[in-house]
Design a protein around this motif. Structure first.
Motif, PDB file in Angstrom:
ATOM      1  N   ASP A 103      -2.807   2.381  -8.631  1.00 50.55           N
ATOM      2  CA  ASP A 103      -1.872   3.466  -8.369  1.00 50.55           C
ATOM      3  C   ASP A 103      -2.024   3.884  -6.923  1.00 50.55           C
ATOM      4  OD1 ASP A 103      -0.319   5.675  -8.202  1.00 50.55           O
ATOM      5  OD2 ASP A 103      -1.373   6.861  -9.717  1.00 50.55           O
ATOM      6  N   VAL A 104      -1.098   3.429  -6.063  1.00 49.79           N
ATOM      7  CA  VAL A 104      -1.226   3.723  -4.641  1.00 49.79           C
ATOM      8  C   VAL A 104      -0.998   5.193  -4.356  1.00 49.79           C
ATOM      9  CG1 VAL A 104      -0.631   1.423  -3.852  1.00 49.79           C
ATOM     10  CG2 VAL A 104       1.194   3.057  -4.264  1.00 49.79           C
ATOM     11  N   GLY A 105      -0.607   5.970  -5.348  1.00 52.15           N
ATOM     12  CA  GLY A 105      -0.464   7.399  -5.162  1.00 52.15           C
ATOM     13  C   GLY A 105      -1.716   8.168  -5.520  1.00 52.15           C
ATOM     14  N   LEU A 145       2.775  -3.040   6.773  1.00 53.46           N
ATOM     15  CA  LEU A 145       3.262  -3.778   5.615  1.00 53.46           C
ATOM     16  C   LEU A 145       3.204  -5.278   5.859  1.00 53.46           C
ATOM     17  CD1 LEU A 145       6.368  -1.605   4.650  1.00 53.46           C
ATOM     18  CD2 LEU A 145       4.064  -1.571   3.644  1.00 53.46           C
ATOM     19  N   THR A 171       2.177 -10.559   4.628  1.00 51.73           N
ATOM     20  CA  THR A 171       2.496  -9.326   3.917  1.00 51.73           C
ATOM     21  C   THR A 171       1.218  -8.736   3.329  1.00 51.73           C
ATOM     22  OG1 THR A 171       4.705 -10.126   3.368  1.00 51.73           O
ATOM     23  CG2 THR A 171       3.837  -8.329   2.027  1.00 51.73           C
ATOM     24  N   ASN A 210      -0.539  -2.309   0.817  1.00 52.43           N
ATOM     25  CA  ASN A 210       0.097  -1.253   1.617  1.00 52.43           C
ATOM     26  C   ASN A 210       1.553  -1.011   1.222  1.00 52.43           C
ATOM     27  OD1 ASN A 210      -2.271  -0.950   3.008  1.00 52.43           O
ATOM     28  ND2 ASN A 210      -1.616  -2.112   4.807  1.00 52.43           N
ATOM     29  N   GLU A 211       2.053  -1.813   0.291  1.00 53.58           N
ATOM     30  CA  GLU A 211       3.445  -1.656  -0.135  1.00 53.58           C
ATOM     31  C   GLU A 211       3.582  -0.447  -1.057  1.00 53.58           C
ATOM     32  OE1 GLU A 211       4.374  -5.421  -1.876  1.00 53.58           O
ATOM     33  OE2 GLU A 211       5.030  -6.279   0.034  1.00 53.58           O
ATOM     34  N   GLY A 212       4.559   0.360  -0.794  1.00 53.43           N
ATOM     35  CA  GLY A 212       4.842   1.509  -1.651  1.00 53.43           C
ATOM     36  C   GLY A 212       3.788   2.594  -1.620  1.00 53.43           C
ATOM     37  N   ILE A 213       3.002   2.647  -0.555  1.00 53.17           N
ATOM     38  CA  ILE A 213       1.933   3.635  -0.481  1.00 53.17           C
ATOM     39  C   ILE A 213       2.533   5.041  -0.396  1.00 53.17           C
ATOM     40  CG2 ILE A 213       1.743   3.342   2.034  1.00 53.17           C
ATOM     41  CD1 ILE A 213      -1.233   3.969   1.770  1.00 53.17           C
ATOM     42  N   ALA A 214       1.997   5.931  -1.211  1.00 47.83           N
ATOM     43  CA  ALA A 214       2.482   7.314  -1.233  1.00 47.83           C
ATOM     44  C   ALA A 214       2.032   8.045   0.025  1.00 47.83           C
ATOM     45  CB  ALA A 214       1.945   8.029  -2.473  1.00 47.83           C
ATOM     46  N   ARG A 215       2.789   9.079   0.377  1.00 49.79           N
ATOM     47  CA  ARG A 215       2.468   9.863   1.562  1.00 49.79           C
ATOM     48  C   ARG A 215       1.057  10.438   1.475  1.00 49.79           C
ATOM     49  NH1 ARG A 215       2.460  15.051   2.612  1.00 49.79           N
ATOM     50  NH2 ARG A 215       3.483  15.568   0.637  1.00 49.79           N
TER      51      ARG A 215
END
Length: 267
Positions: free
Chosen positions: A5-7, A106, A112, A116-121
């Protein structure tokens, strides 16, 4: 593995992760202050391998190959304080303004970076507050402390570059990088070009700018310090012998710089 969960911002650097800042020769009295933004290639355990095979994590996209050894030996030769950053530039690039896209890339060269793709703020901010900010706070604190002690400070930002990038060969053995300083870079270029065996780049293979760099603009130029970036081609420092040879050479040349500046009462 990659963080699922990148968030999730509950943890980045845990008890088994080392601090981002590493220092050498903190009591050094040299006017040269050495920084090494891409010294290491560590990745916080919670981020796994960022979705990359080990073959990518040892390439130049992850760190500045060879510069750690050069920086450590140069610090010893000069009696200069070295501040280095241990984590991979793929986690967060400590020589990029945090608000630019290349801060947490990215894509690096043609690779690629899945982690790092879709990383939350919030997750991106955690990388900044736990890795980027401590490193740059330390550099700033050291410069301020040197100023209080009336120690002259010349900032040298040490890097290395890949001999081939995107299929294009780079002929330079070493390059000096600068933007606003009119004192150190011309002298360093002159001394490097006096070395008959070197191909020397003048703002090659990169040039310093406020958009693409952080350490020199923020810590040196904003304070009016003399400064330069130094880039050494990685195939020349890919083993300990190469690291030593370049540390020895740079120590000799920077020693000449110091002698000249003292004779001119610049420092």
């Amino acid at each position: 593995m990659v963080l699922n969960d990148v968030g999730d911002t509950s943890l980045l650097l845990g008890s088994q992760d080392v601090p981002p800042v590493r220092e050498y020769n903190a009591e050094g009295r040299s006017p040269f202050l050495l920084t090494c933004d891409h010294y290491g290639r560590l990745i916080p355990r919670v981020l796994g391998d960022l979705g990359l095979p080990e073959s990518e994590l040892v390439r130049h996209i992850a760190w500045d190959i060879g510069i750690a050894g050069v920086a450590e030996m140069l610090s010893k030769h000069l009696g200069a304080h070295l501040i280095a950053q241990r984590y991979s530039r793929l986690v967060i690039d400590c020589n990029r303004p945090p608000d630019v896209a290349s801060s947490i890339p990215l894509i690096s060269e043609t690779t690629t970076i899945p982690g790092n793709e879709g990383i939350a703020r919030e997750a991106a901010e955690l990388r900044r507050t736990q890795i980027f900010d401590p490193y740059h706070r330390r550099i700033g604190a050291i410069i301020d402390a040197r100023r209080e002690r009336k120690m002259p400070t010349i900032l040298i930002s040490l890097h290395s570059f890949t001999p081939v990038y995107a299929g294009i060969a780079r002929p330079w053995h070493i390059g000096t990088l600068y933007q606003r300083d009119k004192l150190l870079p011309p002298l360093l270029l002159q001394l490097l070009r006096a070395e008959s065996d070197l191909v020397v780049g003048d703002n090659e293979p990169y040039a310093v700018s406020d958009q693409t760099d952080y350490t020199i603009p923020v810590h040196a130029e904003a304070r009016g310090l003399m400064n330069t970036g130094i880039e050494i081609r990685q195939d020349l420092i890919s083993d300990q012998a190469g690291e030593k040879a370049w540390a020895d050479r740079l120590a000799r040349i920077l020693g000449e710089v110091e002698t000249i500046f003292r004779s001119r009462q610049v420092i």
